[in-house]
Design a protein around this motif. Structure first.
Motif, PDB file in Angstrom:
ATOM      1  N   SER A  24       0.830  -1.195   0.000  1.00  9.43           N
ATOM      2  CA  SER A  24       0.000   0.000   0.000  1.00  9.43           C
ATOM      3  C   SER A  24       0.868   1.249   0.000  1.00  9.43           C
ATOM      4  O   SER A  24       2.019   1.225   0.436  1.00  9.43           O
ATOM      5  CB  SER A  24      -0.949   0.034   1.197  1.00  9.43           C
ATOM      6  OG  SER A  24      -0.224   0.150   2.390  1.00  9.43           O
ATOM      7  N   ALA A  25       0.297   2.321  -0.510  1.00 13.43           N
ATOM      8  CA  ALA A  25       0.923   3.642  -0.470  1.00 13.43           C
ATOM      9  C   ALA A  25      -0.202   4.644  -0.313  1.00 13.43           C
ATOM     10  O   ALA A  25      -1.262   4.503  -0.916  1.00 13.43           O
ATOM     11  CB  ALA A  25       1.706   3.913  -1.752  1.00 13.43           C
ATOM     12  N   GLY A  26       0.005   5.639   0.509  1.00 13.67           N
ATOM     13  CA  GLY A  26      -1.066   6.602   0.732  1.00 13.67           C
ATOM     14  C   GLY A  26      -0.546   7.952   1.141  1.00 13.67           C
ATOM     15  O   GLY A  26       0.646   8.149   1.330  1.00 13.67           O
ATOM     16  N   VAL A  37      -5.466   6.163  -0.238  1.00  9.90           N
ATOM     17  CA  VAL A  37      -4.590   4.998  -0.200  1.00  9.90           C
ATOM     18  C   VAL A  37      -4.835   4.140  -1.427  1.00  9.90           C
ATOM     19  O   VAL A  37      -5.974   3.936  -1.852  1.00  9.90           O
ATOM     20  CB  VAL A  37      -4.825   4.149   1.079  1.00  9.90           C
ATOM     21  CG1 VAL A  37      -3.948   2.912   1.079  1.00  9.90           C
ATOM     22  CG2 VAL A  37      -4.554   4.967   2.320  1.00  9.90           C
ATOM     23  N   LEU A  38      -3.756   3.648  -1.984  1.00 16.21           N
ATOM     24  CA  LEU A  38      -3.786   2.679  -3.072  1.00 16.21           C
ATOM     25  C   LEU A  38      -3.207   1.398  -2.494  1.00 16.21           C
ATOM     26  O   LEU A  38      -2.130   1.423  -1.889  1.00 16.21           O
ATOM     27  CB  LEU A  38      -2.924   3.193  -4.231  1.00 16.21           C
ATOM     28  CG  LEU A  38      -2.755   2.293  -5.423  1.00 16.21           C
ATOM     29  CD1 LEU A  38      -4.088   2.148  -6.163  1.00 16.21           C
ATOM     30  CD2 LEU A  38      -1.714   2.865  -6.356  1.00 16.21           C
ATOM     31  N   ALA A  39      -3.912   0.278  -2.635  1.00 12.59           N
ATOM     32  CA  ALA A  39      -3.448  -0.986  -2.063  1.00 12.59           C
ATOM     33  C   ALA A  39      -3.635  -2.112  -3.069  1.00 12.59           C
ATOM     34  O   ALA A  39      -4.548  -2.074  -3.888  1.00 12.59           O
ATOM     35  CB  ALA A  39      -4.209  -1.293  -0.781  1.00 12.59           C
ATOM     36  N   THR A  40      -2.757  -3.102  -2.984  1.00 12.70           N
ATOM     37  CA  THR A  40      -2.842  -4.261  -3.867  1.00 12.70           C
ATOM     38  C   THR A  40      -2.872  -5.539  -3.036  1.00 12.70           C
ATOM     39  O   THR A  40      -2.265  -5.611  -1.964  1.00 12.70           O
ATOM     40  CB  THR A  40      -1.646  -4.329  -4.830  1.00 12.70           C
ATOM     41  OG1 THR A  40      -0.447  -4.516  -4.080  1.00 12.70           O
ATOM     42  CG2 THR A  40      -1.538  -3.081  -5.670  1.00 12.70           C
ATOM     43  N   LYS A  41      -3.577  -6.526  -3.529  1.00 14.42           N
ATOM     44  CA  LYS A  41      -3.612  -7.829  -2.868  1.00 14.42           C
ATOM     45  C   LYS A  41      -2.333  -8.603  -3.141  1.00 14.42           C
ATOM     46  O   LYS A  41      -1.843  -9.324  -2.293  1.00 14.42           O
ATOM     47  CB  LYS A  41      -4.812  -8.650  -3.352  1.00 14.42           C
ATOM     48  CG  LYS A  41      -6.117  -8.189  -2.766  1.00 14.42           C
ATOM     49  CD  LYS A  41      -6.195  -8.536  -1.313  1.00 14.42           C
ATOM     50  CE  LYS A  41      -7.551  -9.070  -0.961  1.00 14.42           C
ATOM     51  NZ  LYS A  41      -7.620  -9.517   0.413  1.00 14.42           N
ATOM     52  N   GLU A  47       8.784   0.910  -4.929  1.00 12.87           N
ATOM     53  CA  GLU A  47       8.971   2.031  -5.856  1.00 12.87           C
ATOM     54  C   GLU A  47       7.846   2.101  -6.880  1.00 12.87           C
ATOM     55  O   GLU A  47       7.350   3.175  -7.202  1.00 12.87           O
ATOM     56  CB  GLU A  47      10.318   1.906  -6.566  1.00 12.87           C
ATOM     57  CG  GLU A  47      10.606   3.057  -7.503  1.00 12.87           C
ATOM     58  CD  GLU A  47      11.950   2.941  -8.196  1.00 12.87           C
ATOM     59  OE1 GLU A  47      12.182   3.727  -9.121  1.00 12.87           O
ATOM     60  OE2 GLU A  47      12.756   2.068  -7.826  1.00 12.87           O
ATOM     61  N   ALA A  48       7.396   0.944  -7.367  1.00  6.34           N
ATOM     62  CA  ALA A  48       6.330   0.903  -8.366  1.00  6.34           C
ATOM     63  C   ALA A  48       5.005   1.417  -7.797  1.00  6.34           C
ATOM     64  O   ALA A  48       4.302   2.189  -8.453  1.00  6.34           O
ATOM     65  CB  ALA A  48       6.165  -0.523  -8.900  1.00  6.34           C
ATOM     66  N   ILE A  49       4.651   1.000  -6.587  1.00  6.11           N
ATOM     67  CA  ILE A  49       3.375   1.455  -6.026  1.00  6.11           C
ATOM     68  C   ILE A  49       3.440   2.939  -5.657  1.00  6.11           C
ATOM     69  O   ILE A  49       2.471   3.665  -5.815  1.00  6.11           O
ATOM     70  CB  ILE A  49       2.888   0.588  -4.843  1.00  6.11           C
ATOM     71  CG1 ILE A  49       1.404   0.871  -4.590  1.00  6.11           C
ATOM     72  CG2 ILE A  49       3.724   0.803  -3.610  1.00  6.11           C
ATOM     73  CD1 ILE A  49       0.679  -0.138  -3.769  1.00  6.11           C
ATOM     74  N   ARG A  50       4.593   3.403  -5.217  1.00  4.74           N
ATOM     75  CA  ARG A  50       4.729   4.838  -4.925  1.00  4.74           C
ATOM     76  C   ARG A  50       4.599   5.674  -6.200  1.00  4.74           C
ATOM     77  O   ARG A  50       3.966   6.728  -6.191  1.00  4.74           O
ATOM     78  CB  ARG A  50       6.042   5.125  -4.223  1.00  4.74           C
ATOM     79  CG  ARG A  50       6.047   4.672  -2.789  1.00  4.74           C
ATOM     80  CD  ARG A  50       7.378   4.986  -2.123  1.00  4.74           C
ATOM     81  NE  ARG A  50       7.410   4.407  -0.806  1.00  4.74           N
ATOM     82  CZ  ARG A  50       7.386   5.123   0.302  1.00  4.74           C
ATOM     83  NH1 ARG A  50       7.347   6.437   0.245  1.00  4.74           N
ATOM     84  NH2 ARG A  50       7.419   4.528   1.471  1.00  4.74           N
ATOM     85  N   ASN A  51       5.206   5.212  -7.277  1.00  7.47           N
ATOM     86  CA  ASN A  51       5.085   5.930  -8.554  1.00  7.47           C
ATOM     87  C   ASN A  51       3.625   5.945  -9.028  1.00  7.47           C
ATOM     88  O   ASN A  51       3.121   6.974  -9.481  1.00  7.47           O
ATOM     89  CB  ASN A  51       5.974   5.297  -9.624  1.00  7.47           C
ATOM     90  CG  ASN A  51       7.431   5.579  -9.388  1.00  7.47           C
ATOM     91  OD1 ASN A  51       7.791   6.549  -8.739  1.00  7.47           O
ATOM     92  ND2 ASN A  51       8.289   4.731  -9.914  1.00  7.47           N
ATOM     93  N   LEU A  52       2.954   4.801  -8.935  1.00 12.09           N
ATOM     94  CA  LEU A  52       1.547   4.728  -9.326  1.00 12.09           C
ATOM     95  C   LEU A  52       0.690   5.631  -8.460  1.00 12.09           C
ATOM     96  O   LEU A  52      -0.158   6.384  -8.961  1.00 12.09           O
ATOM     97  CB  LEU A  52       1.061   3.275  -9.242  1.00 12.09           C
ATOM     98  CG  LEU A  52      -0.390   3.020  -9.645  1.00 12.09           C
ATOM     99  CD1 LEU A  52      -0.653   3.479 -11.073  1.00 12.09           C
ATOM    100  CD2 LEU A  52      -0.731   1.554  -9.479  1.00 12.09           C
ATOM    101  N   ALA A  53       0.915   5.603  -7.154  1.00 11.67           N
ATOM    102  CA  ALA A  53       0.155   6.449  -6.239  1.00 11.67           C
ATOM    103  C   ALA A  53       0.379   7.930  -6.566  1.00 11.67           C
ATOM    104  O   ALA A  53      -0.560   8.734  -6.523  1.00 11.67           O
ATOM    105  CB  ALA A  53       0.551   6.164  -4.796  1.00 11.67           C
ATOM    106  N   GLY A  54       1.590   8.288  -6.907  1.00 10.01           N
ATOM    107  CA  GLY A  54       1.888   9.664  -7.275  1.00 10.01           C
ATOM    108  C   GLY A  54       1.135  10.129  -8.506  1.00 10.01           C
ATOM    109  O   GLY A  54       0.792  11.306  -8.647  1.00 10.01           O
ATOM    110  N   ARG A  55       0.831   9.191  -9.400  1.00  6.39           N
ATOM    111  CA  ARG A  55       0.090   9.531 -10.627  1.00  6.39           C
ATOM    112  C   ARG A  55      -1.415   9.555 -10.429  1.00  6.39           C
ATOM    113  O   ARG A  55      -2.103  10.327 -11.082  1.00  6.39           O
ATOM    114  CB  ARG A  55       0.443   8.529 -11.732  1.00  6.39           C
ATOM    115  CG  ARG A  55       1.848   8.677 -12.255  1.00  6.39           C
ATOM    116  CD  ARG A  55       2.073   7.923 -13.567  1.00  6.39           C
ATOM    117  NE  ARG A  55       1.485   6.603 -13.581  1.00  6.39           N
ATOM    118  CZ  ARG A  55       2.152   5.465 -13.421  1.00  6.39           C
ATOM    119  NH1 ARG A  55       3.448   5.487 -13.212  1.00  6.39           N
ATOM    120  NH2 ARG A  55       1.537   4.302 -13.464  1.00  6.39           N
TER     121      ARG A  55
END
Length: 59
Positions: A24-26, A37-41, A47-55
């Motif tokens: 997760s990243a939020g 918050v963006l979370a994945t199962k 780094e990938a989830i932080r970049n996605l969350a930033g977008r």
């Protein structure tokens, strides 16, 4: 009257992990009370989830 319910970013992240989300990243916006918050199962590189969350999460 103060309502002492809801989440902090830390407690929301912990709840997501307890519910089975592995990554997760939020963020919390300074001018409001909203949390995002963006979370994945499945696993995802930090780094990938932080970049996605930033977008996708509002700034």
């Amino acid at each position: 009257m103060a309502h002492k319910t809801g989440f902090t970013l830390k407690s929301l992240t912990q709840a997501l992990h307890q519910a089975g989300f592995s990554t997760s990243a939020g963020k919390r916006r300074a001018q409001g009370w909203d949390l995002w918050v963006l979370a994945t199962k499945g696993p995802m590189a930090e780094e990938a989830i932080r970049n996605l969350a930033g977008r996708v999460l509002p700034g």
